[in-house]
Design a protein around this motif. Structure first.
Motif, PDB file in Angstrom:
ATOM      1  N   VAL A 264       0.813  -1.337  -0.015  1.00 43.88           N
ATOM      2  CA  VAL A 264      -0.080   0.103   0.039  1.00 43.88           C
ATOM      3  C   VAL A 264       0.806   1.372   0.140  1.00 43.88           C
ATOM      4  O   VAL A 264       0.765   2.120  -0.867  1.00 43.88           O
ATOM      5  CB  VAL A 264      -0.910   0.011   1.042  1.00 43.88           C
ATOM      6  N   ASP A 275      -3.391   9.226   0.146  1.00 44.27           N
ATOM      7  CA  ASP A 275      -3.439   7.983   0.771  1.00 44.27           C
ATOM      8  C   ASP A 275      -4.142   7.025  -0.165  1.00 44.27           C
ATOM      9  O   ASP A 275      -4.514   7.501  -1.271  1.00 44.27           O
ATOM     10  CB  ASP A 275      -4.208   8.074   2.077  1.00 44.27           C
ATOM     11  N   ARG A 277      -6.661   5.858  -0.551  1.00 45.62           N
ATOM     12  CA  ARG A 277      -8.370   6.026  -1.268  1.00 45.62           C
ATOM     13  C   ARG A 277      -8.284   6.500  -2.610  1.00 45.62           C
ATOM     14  O   ARG A 277      -9.274   6.728  -3.316  1.00 45.62           O
ATOM     15  CB  ARG A 277      -9.171   7.252  -0.276  1.00 45.62           C
ATOM     16  N   LYS A 351      -7.194  -3.813   8.989  1.00 41.42           N
ATOM     17  CA  LYS A 351      -7.623  -2.388   9.377  1.00 41.42           C
ATOM     18  C   LYS A 351      -7.988  -1.483   8.091  1.00 41.42           C
ATOM     19  O   LYS A 351      -8.815  -0.585   8.285  1.00 41.42           O
ATOM     20  CB  LYS A 351      -6.253  -1.521   9.977  1.00 41.42           C
ATOM     21  N   SER A 352      -7.248  -1.737   6.889  1.00 40.53           N
ATOM     22  CA  SER A 352      -7.296  -0.578   6.325  1.00 40.53           C
ATOM     23  C   SER A 352      -7.635  -1.323   4.558  1.00 40.53           C
ATOM     24  O   SER A 352      -8.310  -0.454   3.695  1.00 40.53           O
ATOM     25  CB  SER A 352      -6.302   0.191   5.889  1.00 40.53           C
ATOM     26  N   SER A 353      -7.580  -2.505   4.502  1.00 37.86           N
ATOM     27  CA  SER A 353      -7.936  -3.001   3.246  1.00 37.86           C
ATOM     28  C   SER A 353      -9.051  -3.607   2.738  1.00 37.86           C
ATOM     29  O   SER A 353      -9.311  -4.159   1.874  1.00 37.86           O
ATOM     30  CB  SER A 353      -6.464  -4.118   2.875  1.00 37.86           C
ATOM     31  N   GLU A 373      -2.881  -5.218   2.993  1.00 37.98           N
ATOM     32  CA  GLU A 373      -2.065  -4.786   4.104  1.00 37.98           C
ATOM     33  C   GLU A 373      -1.493  -5.845   4.832  1.00 37.98           C
ATOM     34  O   GLU A 373      -0.426  -5.789   5.615  1.00 37.98           O
ATOM     35  CB  GLU A 373      -3.018  -4.064   5.123  1.00 37.98           C
TER      36      GLU A 373
END
Length: 895
Positions: A264, A275, A277, A351-353, A373
């Protein structure tokens, strides 16, 4: 130009029905060294060559062909797997090989000192790898198990068949004979074996191998250059035959790798977004394909084949899950998302993917999805795309090393790697000295220049300036306009300062006829549209075409406007133009801009004093044309972008400071110039040489060149014969096509900058002085070559140019030729410093670079020759380069 009535009768354009008889041209051999130079002041130097002694010169290398296949007879390619198989073979079958070690090139050949016990072998090699086997996963290769339990690791065996067959003998003695000046075909083969031994050593140390350079996975050697790209410093080592004997050339080397770490983070840096997004996933899919990643939850490596179509929390796959605790095969197939699988079955928090696509690390028909991630890029993966100008500038700035640091790195490498302890080198009795080689150099006399008011100008340490001096032949600028694509530039102030600076240098510049500011509304349009709209305003505000346009760009490097603007001015309109993007307007900056403007308009900033007084040995005795030749290739891997060949030719003999460029596109990645001679169906010649020969004749008072000096850039030693027997033949045929029978005498010189020899002062930490030349001890034992450092290295370590004289029919003495080459580093009209390579080569490079911009930023609707097209047979037609307008074709537009 083909049917122009201004062509001289003695250089005619032949009618279509006339054929010139041409005998087959003989094959030429590269000349041997005629002697050594003596001019200049002596200087004691060190060089990064380490003397090599060969104790057993009678040893013979035996070459064997290697064929590796799987059990089902599929050929195995790939150096990594090849080396693993051969390492295992040696461990398993050492006794069958009589314990004899070998050097393997990673592909199809291995080498031993002395023969193996037989000429043909067949071995079966079993490689065992620890892999995770998981039932119920979308793939057998690393997805978490359906039961939610930790998976077990199994030894997975793969069987290979290896055939080894005798191929050839390569006597080590060929190196000794070559060192004595004999022309031996086998010498390159023997040197290649020695280099393969070094490569094998590096491979066993886990290095990334790039030709003869080796790179360790050591973060202390890493330099982040932005965009997800990292420069890594390593060591180049290669054996070279020299006048002083065999030597090991060791130097610092740099290559580019993908920045290791979270995938990422790489994508965010690569696309320069805030970031994840804002990541463009279509671009990311292209970029990530074939990269290797390590999954942090199981520490296993995978190769990326693509991305999932849906985000992690929407991408379903089929999972077999056990029902109950009975021992029977009671299971059901569940449809579950990748996200739920990792969170609920593996207890791994994501958390983020959740909203990002997954990496597909499976097979084309058997996907295997991993959340982004959980994946990191494996280190030492080469990045082979072209660097942006910002990345290149960052790399240059961060990788500079002073001479003393270079010396330390090279000597430490030779001491620490203990190359000569390799069993194969020991068998040959090879030992390597651990100190740099001492060599005598000479500092050539600095050429004197002539500037305005008949003043002499003597450069100091390769530099001079025009403070309180006038240009030799300044042009007057009357009809001109200033256009501004940059909102932050005060154009009124700029034009006033330019006029004042010009007056001080002898250039009379009228006030601009108009200053045109771009409408801010246009800035969102395409570059081509912005240029077209600016020209609509120019034509509306000016009574006729200007003789000159000054263009202020919004960015200093790689502005999208540059290509369309240059194409419009130089190809469509025939208007001389200068682009600039000033951060700070001062006298030095404006002087540099004026040097370029004056050259483009036909003025001369300075001349060599010997050129001004017509006292250049051999060159001013007979009409002499000087050529600089270069080929510029597109980005690596882009076969749809043509290569661009540029040749500059001197004009207005006996001058050697004025040049005209001829530029053509040619087949992608082809190094030999294809358009030197280009006969058409109507009997005409549309080649580069004809254009330059006719120009020379027309600007040199009707003299035809009886001598031609060719400086060829960008070719390796393996291509020298092609330059001599393909390119030179084309030049002669172009001359004959003009109806001429007296062929000029040629001197052909290859100029190389891409090599690893460095020169250091023995008694000073500073770079070698400009004008330093070396033609002894480290040069080729037979061929005619020398090193010259004509420029002053202000930062980092100077890299000398390596000149190879392939042919010299003109008959220069070594002193005359070296002094001519040194002088040609002082005639660059856009510079007030001696440059590192002769000006004609520099000009050819600039011309190719500038014309390549013509092919960029074309509108997709544009159906002109700037677009590639596909024939019915599926062949790609590469775009043709638009020709320069006749009004600027003879200008030094590339300055």
């Amino acid at each position: 130009m083909e049917n122009s009535p201004s062509l001289a009768p003695s250089l005619p354009t032949l009618p279509p029905n006339v054929k010139v008889e041409r005998t087959d041209l003989p094959k030429r051999s590269i000349i041997t060294r005629p002697g050594f130079g003596t001019s200049g002041k002596r200087i004691s130097l060190l060089t990064n060559h380490f003397k090599v002694s060969v104790g057993n010169p009678d040893e013979i290398f035996y070459q064997y062909s290697v064929s590796i296949s799987t059990e089902d007879n599929k050929a195995v390619d790939g150096k990594v797997i090849g080396r693993k198989v051969l390492d295992k073979l040696y461990q398993t079958y050492s006794s069958e090989l009589s314990g004899k070690t070998f050097a393997y090139d990673g592909e199809k050949s291995l080498y031993t000192v002395g023969p193996l016990t037989q000429n043909n072998f067949e071995f079966t090699v079993v490689l065992e790898e620890s892999i995770a086997k998981r039932s119920g996963s979308p793939s057998d290769n690393g997805s978490p198990s359906g039961s939610g339990k930790r998976s077990k690791r199994f030894l997975h065996s793969k069987t290979f068949k290896v055939e080894i067959t005798y191929a050839a003998k390569i006597p080590l003695k060929s190196v000794s004979l070559a060192l004595q000046g004999a022309q031996m075909d086998k010498v390159q083969d023997a040197l290649r074996v020695l280099d393969i031994i070094l490569r094998q050593q590096a491979a066993k140390r886990g290095c990334l191998l790039v030709r003869q350079s080796f790179f360790h996975d050591d973060s202390r050697m890493f330099t982040d250059v932005g965009g997800g790209v990292t420069g890594v410093r390593g060591i180049h080592s290669s054996f070279r035959p020299t006048v002083g004997g065999l030597s090991l050339n060791t130097d610092v080397s740099t290559t580019m790798i993908l920045t290791p770490g979270p995938v990422v983070a790489f994508l965010v840096a690569n696309q320069n977004v805030k970031d994840a997004r804002y990541v463009d996933w279509a671009k990311a899919k292209k970029m990530l394909k074939n990269m290797r990643v390590k999954a942090i939850h199981n520490n296993m490596e995978f190769k990326i084949i693509g991305l999932s179509e849906k985000p992690c929390n929407q991408q379903f796959f089929s999972l077999k899950a056990k029902i109950g605790s009975s021992s029977g095969d009671n299971s059901e197939t569940l449809e579950i998302t990748v996200y739920d699988y990792f969170v609920k079955h593996r207890n791994i928090e994501l958390k983020s993917s959740a909203y990002m696509p997954c990496l597909d690390v499976g097979k084309p028909k058997r996907p295997n999805y991993l959340p982004l991630e959980l994946c990191s890029l494996v280190s030492l993966q080469r990045y082979t795309k072209a660097l942006s100008s910002t990345q290149r500038a960052s790399l240059v700035e961060k990788s500079r090393q002073k001479p003393q640091e270079r010396i330390r790195v090279a000597t430490d490498a030779v001491k620490n790697y203990r190359y000569d302890e390799d069993p194969l080198l020991v068998a040959c009795g090879i030992s390597i000295e651990k100190q740099l080689t001492q060599v005598d150099g000479r500092i050539l006399e600095t050429p004197k220049l002539k500037v305005g008011n008949d003043e002499d100008c003597l450069p100091n340490r390769g530099r001079w300036n025009f403070n309180n001096k006038k240009l030799l032949n300044p042009k007057q600028i009357e009809r001109w306009a200033l256009v501004n694509f940059s909102g932050r530039c005060d154009t009124s102030h700029l034009s006033r300062e330019l006029i004042n600076c010009g007056r001080n240098k002898g250039i009379h510049i009228e006030r601009p006829y108009t200053i045109i500011e771009e409408d801010p509304q246009c800035r969102k349009s395409s570059p081509v549209t912005r240029v077209e709209r600016m020209f609509e305003q120019i034509m509306a505000k000016l009574p006729g075409p200007p003789e000159f346009l000054l263009c202020v760009l919004p960015e200093r490097k790689n502005s999208d406007i540059y290509g369309p603007w240059k194409k419009k001015c130089l190809s469509n309109m025939g208007i001389v133009t200068q682009c600039m993007s000033p951060y700070k307007i001062n006298d030095q900056y404006l002087t540099n801009v004026l040097l370029k403007i004056n050259s483009k308009l036909g003025g001369t900033n300075s001349l060599l004093a010997i050129e001004n007084s017509r006292r250049i040995p051999l060159v001013t005795d007979k009409p002499t044309m000087i050529l600089g030749m270069d080929v510029s290739h597109g980005s690596p891997g882009r076969s749809d972008i043509p290569s661009i060949a540029a040749v500059v030719g001197s004009r207005s003999w006996p001058l050697i400071s004025r040049y005209r460029a001829a530029v053509r596109t040619q087949s992608s990645k082809v190094e030999m110039i294809e358009s030197l001679y280009k006969p058409l169906a109507n009997g005409q010649d549309d080649g580069i040489m004809r254009e330059l020969l006719v120009d020379f004749y027309q600007t040199s008072n009707g003299h035809k060149p009886s001598q031609i000096i060719v400086f060829r850039d960008g070719v390796s030693e393996s291509q020298f014969a092609q330059v001599m027997n393909i390119e030179l033949d084309q030049m002669i045929k172009a001359y004959q096509h003009l109806g001429e029978s007296d062929i000029p005498k040629f001197t052909v010189i290859v100029a190389q900058k891409n090599h690893h020899t460095k020169l250091f002062q023995a008694s000073s930490p500073e770079n070698v002085p400009p004008g330093t030349v070396v033609d002894t001890k480290i040069v080729h034992p037979r061929n005619y070559d020398f090193y010259m450092c004509s420029h002053a290295g202000m930062i980092g370590t100077s890299r000398p140019a390596h000149y190879h004289v392939l042919l010299d029919e003109i008959g220069f003495s070594p002193n005359d030729l070296q002094n001519l080459i040194h002088s040609l580093s002082y005639v660059n009209q856009r510079s007030t410093t001696a440059i590192s390579i002769v000006a004609p080569v520099c000009y050819a490079h600039l011309a190719a670079q500038q014309m390549s911009q013509f092919l960029k930023f074309e509108d997709s609707s544009d159906t002109s020759s700037g677009q590639k097209s596909m024939t019915a047979a599926g062949t790609i037609h590469l775009p043709e380069l638009p020709r320069l307008h006749k009004d600027v074709a003879g200008s030094m537009f590339f300055c």
